[in-house]
Motif scaffolding. Sequence first.
Motif, PDB file in Angstrom:
ATOM      1  N   ASN A  33      38.582  28.347  33.511  1.00  0.00           N
ATOM      2  CA  ASN A  33      37.768  29.506  33.905  1.00  0.00           C
ATOM      3  C   ASN A  33      36.296  29.234  33.597  1.00  0.00           C
ATOM      4  O   ASN A  33      35.405  29.525  34.397  1.00  0.00           O
ATOM      5  CB  ASN A  33      38.217  30.764  33.162  1.00  0.00           C
ATOM      6  N   TYR A  34      36.082  28.675  32.435  1.00  0.00           N
ATOM      7  CA  TYR A  34      34.728  28.259  32.047  1.00  0.00           C
ATOM      8  C   TYR A  34      34.179  27.256  33.076  1.00  0.00           C
ATOM      9  O   TYR A  34      33.027  27.354  33.504  1.00  0.00           O
ATOM     10  CB  TYR A  34      34.815  27.629  30.648  1.00  0.00           C
ATOM     11  N   PHE A  71      33.132  29.132  36.073  1.00  0.00           N
ATOM     12  CA  PHE A  71      32.089  30.139  35.835  1.00  0.00           C
ATOM     13  C   PHE A  71      30.711  29.486  35.643  1.00  0.00           C
ATOM     14  O   PHE A  71      29.702  30.042  36.053  1.00  0.00           O
ATOM     15  CB  PHE A  71      32.468  30.962  34.599  1.00  0.00           C
ATOM     16  N   VAL A 122      31.168  34.464  42.184  1.00  0.00           N
ATOM     17  CA  VAL A 122      31.501  34.874  40.812  1.00  0.00           C
ATOM     18  C   VAL A 122      31.271  33.719  39.841  1.00  0.00           C
ATOM     19  O   VAL A 122      32.161  33.306  39.080  1.00  0.00           O
ATOM     20  CB  VAL A 122      32.957  35.398  40.671  1.00  0.00           C
ATOM     21  N   ARG A 123      30.090  33.180  39.883  1.00  0.00           N
ATOM     22  CA  ARG A 123      29.749  32.107  38.949  1.00  0.00           C
ATOM     23  C   ARG A 123      28.232  32.072  38.765  1.00  0.00           C
ATOM     24  O   ARG A 123      27.475  32.636  39.574  1.00  0.00           O
ATOM     25  CB  ARG A 123      30.211  30.751  39.477  1.00  0.00           C
ATOM     26  N   LEU A 155      30.045  44.383  39.159  1.00  0.00           N
ATOM     27  CA  LEU A 155      30.650  43.242  39.866  1.00  0.00           C
ATOM     28  C   LEU A 155      31.863  43.705  40.684  1.00  0.00           C
ATOM     29  O   LEU A 155      32.029  43.300  41.847  1.00  0.00           O
ATOM     30  CB  LEU A 155      31.059  42.152  38.867  1.00  0.00           C
ATOM     31  N   TYR A 209      33.484  42.218  27.830  1.00  0.00           N
ATOM     32  CA  TYR A 209      34.872  41.849  27.534  1.00  0.00           C
ATOM     33  C   TYR A 209      35.258  42.149  26.090  1.00  0.00           C
ATOM     34  O   TYR A 209      36.436  42.084  25.742  1.00  0.00           O
ATOM     35  CB  TYR A 209      35.089  40.357  27.793  1.00  0.00           C
ATOM     36  N   MET A 246      37.862  34.608  27.517  1.00  0.00           N
ATOM     37  CA  MET A 246      37.903  34.642  28.985  1.00  0.00           C
ATOM     38  C   MET A 246      37.740  33.252  29.584  1.00  0.00           C
ATOM     39  O   MET A 246      37.807  33.083  30.799  1.00  0.00           O
ATOM     40  CB  MET A 246      36.783  35.543  29.526  1.00  0.00           C
ATOM     41  N   ALA A 273      38.143  22.771  38.201  1.00  0.00           N
ATOM     42  CA  ALA A 273      38.787  23.855  37.459  1.00  0.00           C
ATOM     43  C   ALA A 273      40.238  24.042  37.910  1.00  0.00           C
ATOM     44  O   ALA A 273      41.139  24.245  37.102  1.00  0.00           O
ATOM     45  CB  ALA A 273      38.009  25.152  37.661  1.00  0.00           C
ATOM     46  N   GLU A 279      40.443  36.906  42.268  1.00  0.00           N
ATOM     47  CA  GLU A 279      39.172  37.355  42.853  1.00  0.00           C
ATOM     48  C   GLU A 279      37.962  36.753  42.129  1.00  0.00           C
ATOM     49  O   GLU A 279      36.849  36.788  42.640  1.00  0.00           O
ATOM     50  CB  GLU A 279      39.091  38.889  42.874  1.00  0.00           C
ATOM     51  N   HIS A 280      38.182  36.205  40.929  1.00  0.00           N
ATOM     52  CA  HIS A 280      37.095  35.523  40.224  1.00  0.00           C
ATOM     53  C   HIS A 280      37.128  34.012  40.454  1.00  0.00           C
ATOM     54  O   HIS A 280      36.408  33.268  39.795  1.00  0.00           O
ATOM     55  CB  HIS A 280      37.188  35.799  38.721  1.00  0.00           C
ATOM     56  N   ASN A 281      37.988  33.588  41.362  1.00  0.00           N
ATOM     57  CA  ASN A 281      38.208  32.164  41.613  1.00  0.00           C
ATOM     58  C   ASN A 281      38.811  31.454  40.413  1.00  0.00           C
ATOM     59  O   ASN A 281      38.646  30.240  40.256  1.00  0.00           O
ATOM     60  CB  ASN A 281      36.907  31.462  42.038  1.00  0.00           C
ATOM     61  N   PHE A 282      39.467  32.171  39.534  1.00  0.00           N
ATOM     62  CA  PHE A 282      40.164  31.553  38.412  1.00  0.00           C
ATOM     63  C   PHE A 282      41.555  31.126  38.885  1.00  0.00           C
ATOM     64  O   PHE A 282      42.227  31.852  39.630  1.00  0.00           O
ATOM     65  CB  PHE A 282      40.303  32.529  37.231  1.00  0.00           C
ATOM     66  N   VAL A 283      41.972  29.949  38.432  1.00  0.00           N
ATOM     67  CA  VAL A 283      43.224  29.375  38.944  1.00  0.00           C
ATOM     68  C   VAL A 283      44.448  29.977  38.252  1.00  0.00           C
ATOM     69  O   VAL A 283      44.432  30.246  37.046  1.00  0.00           O
ATOM     70  CB  VAL A 283      43.223  27.836  38.780  1.00  0.00           C
TER      71      VAL A 283
END
Lengths: 509, 377
Positions: free
Chosen positions: A85-86, A89, A166-167, A343, A376, A465, B82, B153-157
């Motif tokens: 995720n990092y 992001f 979203v980054r 967002l 968060y 997160m 990622a 929706e956050h492009n997280f896998v």
Amino acid sequence: MMDSTLVDWSRAQFALTALYHFLFVPLTLGLSFIVAIMETIYVKTVDEKWKKITRFWMTLFAINFAIGVATGLIMEFEFGTNWSNYSWFVGDIFGAPLAIEGILAFFMESAFFAVMFFGWNKVSKNFHLLSTWLVAIGSNLSALWILIANGWMQYPIGMVFNPHTVRNEMSSFWDVALSPVAVAKFLHTIGSGYVIGALFVVGISAWFILKGRDVLEAKRSMVVGASFGLLVSLFLAASGDESAYQVAQHQPVKLAAMEGLYKGEERAGIVAFGILNPDKQIGDEKAEFLGNIEIPYALSFLGYHDVNAFVPGLDDLVYGNPAHNVESAASKIMKGRIALTALSEFKEAKKAGDEAAMKAANVMLQQYMPYFGYGYLQNLSDIVPPISLTFYSFHVMVGLGMWFIVLFLVVLYLLMANDITRFRKVLWISVLSIPLGWIAAEAGWIVAEVGRQPWAIQDLLPVGMAATQIDAGNVQLSFWLFAILFTGLLIAEIKIMVRQIALGIHGGH
Amino acid sequence: MFENLSLHELQIYWWVIISLLGGLFVFIMFVQGGQTLLRELSENETEKTMLVNSLGRKWELGFTTLVLFGGALFAAFPLFYATSFGGAYWVWLAILFTFIVQAVSYEYRAKPSNIFGAKTYETFLAINGYLGTFLLGTAISTFFSGADFRLDEHNFVHWMNPTRGLEALLVWQNYLLPFAMIFLVRIIGGMYFLNNIDHEPIHAKTRAMIKRNIVYFLPFFLSFAGWVLFKEGYAYDPVTKAVFLVPMKHLMTFIELPWIGAMFLIGVVMVLIAVFNSVFRAKNCCIFTVGAGTVLAVMALLLNVGLNGTSYYPSVYDLQHSLTIENSSGSHYTLTAMSYASLMVPFVLAYIAYVWHLMDRVKITEEEITSSGEHHY
């Protein structure tokens, strides 16, 4: 926020890799320059003894180098495997220094490493010397780029948030590369590596002298090691001052934890020695220390270059202090939640094709983006890192840093003005000081990384997160596999290194 | 200069660089191939030590290329970094484990007081050679077969299979490329030995090994090529970005972009010429021909899977989550900044070539390896 078991194991795995990596890399950084200096003397003097000396230290350098390379590879890929995720992001910013590191530094290191070790009889003396210097420069350049990346995590600048992807996206490469935090971090970190290299050379040379073996070569090595060590330990102190100044400007919670400072004060002093009160909690009135010795005014001066400056404590940073314009964690969390809501609204508006709503949401989002990560957090005290670990690590690091200056000064004086072979206690102290360099460096790393918790990216992304969504059992298993492998290899390295030292400067290569 | 290019042009530029790095990496994996040959090509410890020392002077280049490959993917296509690394967790970690044990093996193998013994480190080298190559081949094969993921929706896998990447081993087609790669890197490793070592017994065994391995290589390689060329490929609409299946997509790309098709064919032919010259004409310099051929062929395959409106990392869970060079890249600014950094690549390649030339102009001999004054692995 993710399952805390997963996040903790992900952190543990990365910490394990980083701590092991940081056992090997600092020695590479320091020893590479010391070896280059020794070879330069050899080329200038054409004295075969200097060649022997150079090749001895070069052999130790090689034993250490390989495992540093291996752990470095793992660290790079763990950003993807454990912090995906990092990686998305902030990958647009964070990936660039890593790629540049590969292009500019690693190839230089690896191509000329082969010449350095196998080229003695294949290339000219001058080209060989150039190769040794290029390995040293390449090693240090690689440290530069990874520390730029790390500096950016501590003080994120030069980017804008793109709600479509979203980054965060880079907007100024030079802001990222020349960030004052990154520069200070680079100088202080490589300085610690140079000191470790110098302690290693001085300590092992002292052991040879104590044993009466290769005494002339050992004394020559010691002169180079102690001169280099004195210079770089002074440099380390200066760069440490700059690092602390940058922490005060950009990570005041970390600074307060480093000093165990709960209630902010003007003309704040530095705790030279102190035992934290284990019962002390944020916001209560209990004493901060069971006992301490303080240097007055020093923290205000160190942090703000002004002896009268107000230094906020943990209570101020958690609950706020309007008199000194310190914003509370509650206010920041509220603003963070506004950013997260904006967002979501942006996403909804985009789905609905509502341009006006998208624009309005984006304005709100950008306004509160500096607080994004706070959205968060659940509790006010989540902004506080582990205090005792940060505090004691910081003080161990600083205390040892002072000790190194004294040690190098004494050793150099005795080498120049006296016959150091008669001062056996000093020689033994030099031997025993070898591991202290690593302890100081690891402590410094703990201050930098534990002290910035809960953030993966300061204020923007909490570690909770940032991790990869994966069953925690997978990470537990990989953690133990790494732990067993790294520990096994560390034992192997130490055994080989000790044996190689025992063979002596005239031993085999 | 680069700032005037459009985002899509920069994405293409970076996919070309990634493809070049991929090609260079497969070539430099002759080190891995050589590691699988240590016992096969040596009669005694001295000969084995000659082989180890020959490879030991190049292993770091492979390691560095792998690091650069990872770093360049992180910077240029962070969503792939990622998604694949975080998702196919066990495949990538297993690859990394094989590279950790490789890194220390050269330096530690022959050192006194080596607590695990030389045989352990030689086994580590073999593990890296066989398993590392196999798993990398499997990972690359998923570019064509797809992977089991979705993006939120956050492009997280979110990986949709609990085996975290190992499920790729359940697709029989994913075995074709790994085995082809193992035999290919053994062939290139052999040609490297021919060029780098001056020792007739090793030369004789190496030529026989190359002859055998090209026979093993060809069926796997041709099967892989046939599968890729005739399978359905994952295309995307340049306007709507919707992903859909197209029959023989990769074959069509070779035809529609003939320069890529030509690269592939020329690369394959160069590999075969190098094998012929090594085996039947007893040439020792074919490492450069086979190297250039490998780089061209691998580069062409990667260009094929990324360009011409193709998804290079398809999601078999939901086609619309597939990665393309357009939806997974860095921003225009970052790609521009990185493009300036990429101008250093020719300079880097030039000094590597120069150092290679300097170090290899005198070949490794038995005398050098048995002399006590030199640094040996």
